[in-house]
Design a protein around this motif. Sequence first.
Motif, PDB file in Angstrom:
ATOM      1  N   ARG A  33      -0.302   5.337  -0.552  1.00  0.00           N
ATOM      2  CA  ARG A  33      -0.226   6.323   0.533  1.00  0.00           C
ATOM      3  C   ARG A  33       0.685   7.478   0.148  1.00  0.00           C
ATOM      4  O   ARG A  33       0.392   8.645   0.442  1.00  0.00           O
ATOM      5  CB  ARG A  33       0.257   5.659   1.823  1.00  0.00           C
ATOM      6  N   ASN A  49       1.496  -4.561  -7.393  1.00  0.00           N
ATOM      7  CA  ASN A  49       0.549  -5.490  -6.773  1.00  0.00           C
ATOM      8  C   ASN A  49       0.042  -6.525  -7.769  1.00  0.00           C
ATOM      9  O   ASN A  49      -0.223  -7.668  -7.389  1.00  0.00           O
ATOM     10  CB  ASN A  49      -0.616  -4.734  -6.147  1.00  0.00           C
ATOM     11  N   THR A  83       0.799  -1.223   0.000  1.00  0.00           N
ATOM     12  CA  THR A  83       0.000   0.000   0.000  1.00  0.00           C
ATOM     13  C   THR A  83       0.834   1.276   0.000  1.00  0.00           C
ATOM     14  O   THR A  83       0.278   2.351  -0.195  1.00  0.00           O
ATOM     15  CB  THR A  83      -0.935   0.039   1.221  1.00  0.00           C
TER      16      THR A  83
END
Length: 86
Positions: A19, A72, A15
């Motif tokens: 962010r 990802n 993540t």
Amino acid sequence: MAPEHHDDIEQLPITWPFRAAGAVMVFATFWFCMGWAILGLDNGHKLAAHMTVFWVAIYLTIALVVFGAVLNFYRERKRRSLLDQQ
């Protein structure tokens, strides 16, 4: 609830690029507003490289989101191939 095993944590999506993109987007919004609203063009003050910094921040935000998605995607592909081998 947190995963109990270290392997479960490694399988979670990454993540940090998203962010970081959010933080850069907040900075871009702040810079844009500071250049137009706070300093204003009516009083003769100008913010150095106002729109250049804004657009670089926007492009960096887009690059971080794309990088995170690609990262990802390949991470998930690798995880699924390891599960298929078991």
